[in-house]
Scaffold this motif. Structure first.
Motif, PDB file in Angstrom:
ATOM      1  N   ASP A 125     -13.524  28.196  24.187  1.00 46.16           N
ATOM      2  CA  ASP A 125     -12.158  28.019  24.664  1.00 46.16           C
ATOM      3  C   ASP A 125     -11.313  27.271  23.633  1.00 46.16           C
ATOM      4  O   ASP A 125     -11.816  26.598  22.739  1.00 46.16           O
TER       5      ASP A 125
ATOM      6  N   GLY B 141      -3.156  24.330  28.098  1.00 46.92           N
ATOM      7  CA  GLY B 141      -4.100  25.357  27.671  1.00 46.92           C
ATOM      8  C   GLY B 141      -3.403  26.482  26.929  1.00 46.92           C
ATOM      9  O   GLY B 141      -3.914  26.995  25.925  1.00 46.92           O
TER      10      GLY B 141
ATOM     11  N   GLU C 166      -4.011  27.685  23.063  1.00 48.91           N
ATOM     12  CA  GLU C 166      -4.257  29.064  22.666  1.00 48.91           C
ATOM     13  C   GLU C 166      -3.299  29.489  21.568  1.00 48.91           C
ATOM     14  O   GLU C 166      -3.682  30.178  20.612  1.00 48.91           O
TER      15      GLU C 166
END
Length: 819
Positions: free
Chosen positions: A379, A512, A516
């Motif tokens: 991730d 998040g 990314e």
């Protein structure tokens, strides 16, 4: 017919006080376990050591060989060893004995000598009686004589002594702690104290904590701090080294070992200390059921992969492990075969390390482990952790599953965001956009390529020469020409993302998405970890945040260490979506018209927090008397259309045509008492008389334009200006700058002339002017490089003079000119 090997084995056990039984393993398991404990063997790791002792690199001790036969029988009876594996060990011991001794008498004589040498006197009569019984059994054993068994042994094919299936081979590495005889492991047979040991030695109480430590050992471990200390100490003189040692306090013994290694030229290599312990912990996790078999094997294979990259053979691995152990415990351990256990592992003919280190895992296993380790860090959060960990190394304890943070950490993060960044929760995720500065990266790339071609602006400006340290920083930029500069900004941005997450005050999903985006940008600009870390190290060396304590050593460590998380991130290019807006070159040029009035103009203004908005409103009130959006917009229009320059033209320019009238006006004002307005008028008349800062000769439009842009930025941050109105202000200011000036030098002269002429009366005037001159000199010369953007921008309407940067992290709209 009786099995010859079993018969021979049963015969030898008579020498251990056993009654002769055709099946040596025919014993109740509890009784066998109790007897093993009496012999000091309470788990299978100790059994492995005893079996290795029976087959040392030199001539075996016959007493150890006989003891091994007894232990194998007990282990098989206790179900500690599968029968096939027990038989393989018996066969190996039997072959060794028969290779050394030509007859039963020789074997018995050797045993007796060994006992005498070890000072055994008790039980001699029993031993003599056992020898007689053994001799009788030899003659009554259906042809199982010494010669017959020797012939039989020569025809037997040896079987595996250790777990040797492909997926089991990585566990051979754990032999440095205890040989692994049987898989899968079981706590009661292999490590009864494993759970207590994990808690007391590692503070590991469950699966998540175990995985955190496994990833930490692989990616950083103790070697990180040791490597950095060694790198810095190599560059230090003797006095500095001793000063470092004195500052260690309770870690002084560690420091003494480190300095001894440095002074004696010992190889500064100890990574095996981390990677072998990684195998040990994976084994513990498998034993307790905290890791599945595949997970544990992947961690062990990953450690093997790293070890195989770093070391050519077992000896190099052992030496590195011993150095790490020495540093950790603050005691110098030998790095050769003087340690009996290591000698057995390195040289015993039955060692689990008898295969080459490079064959411990197959290429298939390595690839599977690589995929597994990348999946743990798949991730985007791990990108943030890796980047931020260079500034805060302890963050790498948080790899794997997310951890729950205590309130102290959250408060520290909130304090950092508020006091260092001026970022507050009410700004939301959007507030982080102002820290994404692609314009700054473009600026640095442009300076680097211009420096490489000798095309930087002159250092001697109309406002003086920058200080030597600023010039030195500018000179360093040339060395970064082949390294895209985005990482210089992005690593700080990653740290801000992490602190925002740690505070608990910002939307996790939004953070998040920003992570990314950050990953996508960096993967596009840097195709692999080496390129990214080389670029980071180059820019950090050129522009350190703290000149006396740069991160260069830390960054290079991550580049060179194969276990660093940077090499195990999910390195893939995805759709380009930046964490913040990327202005065009034209837009940046317009924003930069504010110059040193607003040194933070690296991007579009963003809505500020409540506290910052209040501060902006107070500034507008105290400096300009502006209290509303309407008032601000009217004043910006005034600056663009007329401004302070009109006041000069109307009230002061005429005096330049009549010197006598000017002197008379000054004399009149000086002869009486003046109010504030009259006093300011008098000061300006004197400046006209003295032509201070060239006010009578220089177009001061720049002063109005810079104020207009600066106020527009403030107004946009307050939402007092809409996007369309803000665009119009910038477009107008840009057009006016192009109409009045031809280059940044002339614009700077106009800006300074206006700043100096219209400054009100203050005791700090000289200091203000000096600082403004320094700022203008820095903006014009790019010394220091991040002072401002003028040196990398073409002035509006001017002929392009810059070289095309070598990287794609540039702003759109730049002219591509062939040189």
């Amino acid at each position: 017919m009786a099995d010859p090997l079993n018969a021979w084995w049963a015969q030898q056990l008579v020498l251990c006080g056993w009654a002769f039984e055709p099946d040596p393993t025919d014993m109740e398991p509890p009784m066998a376990v109790a007897r093993l404990a009496q012999l000091g063997v309470v788990e299978r790791g100790e059994l492995g050591w005893r079996l290795l002792e029976a087959s040392p690199p030199g001539v075996p001790n016959p007493q150890f060989q006989l003891a091994a036969l007894e232990l194998i029988a007990l282990a098989a009876a206790a179900d500690w060893l599968p029968s096939a594996q027990a038989r393989a060990w018996v066969l190996r011991v039997a072959k060794s004995i028969h290779a050394q001794y030509a007859s039963l008498d020789e074997w018995l004589a050797a045993l007796k000598r060994a006992r005498l040498e070890e000072g055994w006197s008790h039980g001699d009569e029993d031993f003599a009686l056992a020898g007689e019984v053994l001799a009788q059994l030899e003659h009554q054993g259906d042809g199982i004589t010494w010669d017959a068994i020797s012939q039989h042994l020569s025809s037997c094919r040896e079987q595996s002594l250790w777990p040797e299936h492909e997926n089991e081979r990585p566990w051979a590495l754990r032999a440095i702690f205890a040989p692994v005889l049987v898989l899968p492991p079981q706590p009661d047979r292999d490590w009864p104290e494993v759970a207590r040991w994990l808690e007391s030695e590692w503070q590991i109480r469950g699966r998540d904590e175990l995985i955190h430590i496994l990833l930490w050992l692989g990616g950083q471990g103790h070697r990180y701090g040791w490597d950095l200390d060694a790198a810095r100490l190599l560059e230090a003189d003797g006095a500095t080294r001793q000063s470092w040692l004195r500052g260690l306090n309770e870690q002084r013994r560690y420091g003494q070992v480190m300095l001894a290694y440095l002074e004696q030229g010992e190889p500064l290599e100890w990574a095996a200390w981390d990677w072998l312990r990684m195998v040990d912990l994976a084994y513990a996790g498998l034993m307790l059921g905290w890791l599945s078999a595949d997970e544990a094997e992947d961690f062990a294979a990953h450690a093997a992969d790293l070890l195989m990259r770093r070391y050519n053979d077992w000896m190099a691995l052992v030496q590195a492990y011993q150095r790490g152990r020495s540093l950790f415990e603050g005691h110098r351990y030998p790095t050769d075969q003087a340690v009996p256990e290591l000698a057995l592992l390195l040289s015993s003919p039955v060692s689990p390390w008898r295969v080459p280190l490079q064959d411990v895992v197959s290429e298939t296993q390595r690839e599977r482990s690589r995929l597994a380790l990348r999946s743990w860090r798949a991730d985007a959060r791990h990108w943030v952790l890796a980047l931020a960990s260079v500034r805060e190394p302890d963050l790498l304890y948080r790899q794997g599953m997310s951890v729950a943070l205590d309130e102290t950490r959250r408060q520290d993060a909130r304090r950092y965001l508020a006091e260092t960044l001026g970022l507050f929760p009410d700004e939301g995720i959007e507030g982080l956009m102002r820290y994404w500065l692609p314009a700054q990266s473009h600026h640095l790339n442009q300076l680097a390529i211009d420096a490489a071609h000798g095309a930087l602006p002159p250092l001697d400006t109309d406002f003086g020469r920058p200080p030597d340290d600023a010039i030195h920083l500018r000179e360093r930029v040339q060395s970064c020409v082949r390294h895209a500069a985005t990482i210089h900004m992005a690593e700080k941005y990653a740290f801000y993302l992490l602190m925002a997450g740690d505070s608990g005050d910002f939307d996790a999903a939004g953070l998040g998405r920003l992570a990314e985006s950050l990953r996508g940008v960096l993967c596009r600009l840097y195709p692999n970890p080496k390129r990214l870390l080389d670029a980071w190290a180059a820019w950090e060396a050129a522009l350190p945040e703290l000149p006396e304590d740069t991160l260069v050593h830390d960054i290079r460590w991550h580049r060179d260490d194969p276990g660093s998380p940077f090499h195990w991130l999910d390195w893939r290019q995805i759709e380009w979506q930046e964490p913040g807006p990327r202005p065009s070159l034209t837009r940046l040029t317009a924003l930069s018209l504010a110059g040193p009035l607003n040194p933070g103009t690296w991007g579009e203004p963003q809505r500020e927090s409540r506290a910052e908005r209040e501060a902006l409103q107070q500034w507008l009130d105290s400096h300009y008397g502006l209290h509303s959006p309407e008032g601000l917009q009217d004043f910006i229009d005034f600056l663009l259309e007329a401004g302070d320059r009109q006041e000069y033209q109307i009230n002061y320019a005429p005096y330049t045509l009549n010197r006598a009238r000017l002197e008379e006006e000054i004399a009149i004002l000086e002869s009486g008492e003046c109010g504030e307005e009259e006093r300011n008028h008098l000061l300006r008349l004197r400046r006209v008389r003295d032509n201070e800062a060239g006010c009578n000769d220089i177009d001061m439009t720049a002063w109005d334009l810079a104020q207009a842009v600066d106020l527009a930025i403030a107004g946009r941050s307050l939402d007092w200006l809409g996007a369309k109105r803000f665009d119009d202000v910038l477009d107008t200011a840009l057009a006016e700058a192009q109409r009045h000036y031809g280059n940044w030098r002339d614009y700077a002269l106009g800006l300074y002339a206006g700043f100096a002429f219209f400054m009100g009366e203050t005791e700090e005037r000289d200091n203000f002017l000096a600082r403004f001159r320094e700022g203008l000199a820095a903006w014009l010369s790019a010394a220091p490089p991040l002072a401002g953007s003028w040196a990398s921008l073409d002035f509006p309407g001017a002929r392009p003079r810059h070289w095309a940067p070598l990287h794609i992290d540039t702003l759109p709209g730049d002219a591509r000119t062939l040189h």
